[in-house]
Scaffold this active site. Structure first.
Site, mmCIF file in Angstrom:
data_model
loop_
_atom_site.group_PDB
_atom_site.id
_atom_site.type_symbol
_atom_site.label_atom_id
_atom_site.label_comp_id
_atom_site.label_asym_id
_atom_site.label_seq_id
_atom_site.Cartn_x
_atom_site.Cartn_y
_atom_site.Cartn_z
ATOM 1 N N LYS A 1 17.150 -55.939 -12.833
ATOM 2 C CA LYS A 1 15.787 -55.456 -13.094
ATOM 3 C C LYS A 1 15.578 -54.935 -14.517
ATOM 4 C CE LYS A 1 14.116 -54.110 -8.505
ATOM 5 N NZ LYS A 1 13.490 -53.025 -7.742
ATOM 6 N N ASP B 1 6.566 -52.469 -7.825
ATOM 7 C CA ASP B 1 7.022 -51.387 -6.937
ATOM 8 C C ASP B 1 6.033 -50.218 -6.925
ATOM 9 O OD1 ASP B 1 9.324 -52.540 -5.915
ATOM 10 O OD2 ASP B 1 10.606 -51.787 -7.519
HETATM 11 P P1 NAP Z 1 20.158 -47.404 -7.006
HETATM 12 O O1 NAP Z 1 19.428 -47.633 -8.289
HETATM 13 O O2 NAP Z 1 21.563 -47.844 -6.878
HETATM 14 O O3 NAP Z 1 20.092 -45.798 -6.707
HETATM 15 C C1 NAP Z 1 20.742 -45.272 -5.591
HETATM 16 C C2 NAP Z 1 20.380 -43.799 -5.429
HETATM 17 O O4 NAP Z 1 20.977 -43.337 -4.202
HETATM 18 C C3 NAP Z 1 20.921 -42.913 -6.538
HETATM 19 O O5 NAP Z 1 20.039 -41.831 -6.743
HETATM 20 C C4 NAP Z 1 22.255 -42.436 -5.944
HETATM 21 O O6 NAP Z 1 22.723 -41.212 -6.477
HETATM 22 C C5 NAP Z 1 21.856 -42.240 -4.491
HETATM 23 N N1 NAP Z 1 22.983 -42.297 -3.588
HETATM 24 C C6 NAP Z 1 23.697 -43.387 -3.215
HETATM 25 N N2 NAP Z 1 24.666 -43.033 -2.333
HETATM 26 C C7 NAP Z 1 24.565 -41.700 -2.160
HETATM 27 C C8 NAP Z 1 25.286 -40.764 -1.391
HETATM 28 N N3 NAP Z 1 26.324 -41.118 -0.611
HETATM 29 N N4 NAP Z 1 24.913 -39.464 -1.434
HETATM 30 C C9 NAP Z 1 23.879 -39.083 -2.219
HETATM 31 N N5 NAP Z 1 23.147 -39.920 -2.973
HETATM 32 C C10 NAP Z 1 23.484 -41.230 -2.958
HETATM 33 O O7 NAP Z 1 19.392 -48.060 -5.768
HETATM 34 P P2 NAP Z 1 17.814 -48.303 -5.607
HETATM 35 O O8 NAP Z 1 17.465 -49.634 -6.096
HETATM 36 O O9 NAP Z 1 17.081 -47.123 -6.133
HETATM 37 O O10 NAP Z 1 17.700 -48.359 -4.002
HETATM 38 C C11 NAP Z 1 17.782 -47.192 -3.196
HETATM 39 C C12 NAP Z 1 17.327 -47.547 -1.777
HETATM 40 O O11 NAP Z 1 15.945 -47.898 -1.820
HETATM 41 C C13 NAP Z 1 18.047 -48.763 -1.178
HETATM 42 O O12 NAP Z 1 18.218 -48.538 0.196
HETATM 43 C C14 NAP Z 1 17.078 -49.913 -1.406
HETATM 44 O O13 NAP Z 1 17.215 -50.922 -0.430
HETATM 45 C C15 NAP Z 1 15.758 -49.176 -1.234
HETATM 46 N N6 NAP Z 1 14.642 -49.808 -1.942
HETATM 47 C C16 NAP Z 1 13.544 -50.052 -1.232
HETATM 48 C C17 NAP Z 1 12.436 -50.591 -1.844
HETATM 49 C C18 NAP Z 1 11.222 -50.848 -1.029
HETATM 50 O O14 NAP Z 1 10.322 -51.540 -1.490
HETATM 51 N N7 NAP Z 1 11.154 -50.280 0.162
HETATM 52 C C19 NAP Z 1 12.451 -50.906 -3.216
HETATM 53 C C20 NAP Z 1 13.622 -50.629 -3.941
HETATM 54 C C21 NAP Z 1 14.718 -50.093 -3.278
HETATM 55 P P3 NAP Z 1 23.653 -41.203 -7.796
HETATM 56 O O15 NAP Z 1 22.710 -41.313 -8.959
HETATM 57 O O16 NAP Z 1 24.342 -39.893 -7.740
HETATM 58 O O17 NAP Z 1 24.588 -42.367 -7.681
#
Ligand code: NAP
Length: 283
Positions: A65, A101
């Protein structure tokens, strides 16, 4: 035949092909959506293929992205503010990057009848989803507390959002722990889970303990697999308004569909197609 595709790695888990192909079929459009599993070192080559006449555009997901932005001919202002492109449109070989988004979260709140204006918002997470949701909320809410496991990422996002001219909120950053959450949730009107906590297979995890949820709270969940996360279930149990992640996913896809086709997306049908797929096949 026009082709749209998903650029990501991996792409097998994606709901995009299911949603878009159902929508193309419903509207009788000669379009097809393909999944292009693209390793980082092949991204440039894949983006070049998007310029071909049969290609109408793409969605972009993890891990491309941000890196795809420099391969665009133009980047729409919203996407450059968020610092990520999730949708590409090919107009005669010229590629423009968008980020849908923000519209995804905006329309999912609208659909649930929620106006975040003036609310006290707490967002857990500071990754990709948090950037778009945080940007949208920062233009409307009174306060936005960003809580993240890695505090420096929350600080970076809070400082970036605070510096934008359209920021209406007082934005702060905290470390993710129980005390901080308990403190932040006392005055919260709106809670966002923008982490992957609660996602399959770790369905028993949740970012915020159920005891901190209350009726009247609005809970916005980014995780869409499972359809009902533990957070959404526990929010519903206390009488809070809970918006599941599939709503945001479908609405960001709907805006991409509209950019490619110029037609209104059949969002109800796209939601049902994704819901059925998530419910079936043990996803
Ligand atoms: P990302 O950029 O990898 O960010 C992940 C986030 O989750 C970070 O803030 C990370 O914290 C935190 N995290 C991961 N494991 C954790 C744990 N065990 N304990 C505490 N915090 C944790 O991922 P993303 O793209 O933002 O996606 C996040 C979620 O949103 C996913 O489930 C994805 O499928 C979903 N999503 C949904 C949509 C939608 O349209 N509904 C769109 C995008 C994403 P750290 O910074 O400390 O690593």
């Amino acid at each position: 035949m026009k082709v749209c595709c998903l650029l990501g790695h991996p792409v097998g888990h994606s709901m995009s092909a299911v949603m878009h192909n159902a929508a193309f079929e419903e509207l009788g459009l000669d379009y097809r959506y393909e999944l292009w599993d693209t390793e980082p070192e092949r991204l440039e080559e894949a983006v070049d293929r998007l310029r071909k006449p049969r290609m109408r555009g793409a969605n972009v997901t993890i891990p491309h992205k941000v890196s795809v932005m420099e391969l665009m001919d133009a980047v729409e202002v919203g996407a450059s503010k968020i610092g990520a492109v999730n949708t590409i449109v090919n107009d005669g070989g010229v590629l423009t990057g968008y980020n849908t988004d923000v519209t995804g979260v905006e329309r999912s709140l609208e659909e649930a009848g929620v106006d975040p204006g003036g609310m006290a918002a707490v967002m857990v997470g500071a990754g990709g989803a948090a950037k778009a949701i945080g940007y949208y909320l920062s233009t409307l809410v009174e306060s936005l507390t960003i809580i993240n496991r890695t505090k420096s990422k929350a600080e970076e996002l809070a400082s970036y959002l605070s510096g934008l001219p359209e920021c209406a909120a007082s934005v702060s950053a905290r470390s993710l722990n129980r005390e901080v959450l308990a403190d932040a949730m006392v005055h919260a009107d709106l809670l966002v889970n923008a982490t992957s906590l609660g996602m399959k297979p770790d369905v028993d995890t949740t970012p915020v303990d159920g005891s901190l949820l209350k009726s009247g709270l609005v809970v916005v969940e980014a995780v869409y697999n499972p359809l009902k996360t533990r957070l959404v279930r526990e929010a519903e149990e206390v009488g809070a308004t809970a918006i599941g992640g599939l709503s945001m996913l479908v609405h960001q896809g709907a805006q991409a569909f509209e950019l490619w086709t110029g037609l209104e997306a059949p969002t109800g049908l796209m939601f049902e197609a994704a819901r059925r797929t998530l419910e079936g096949a043990g996803r």
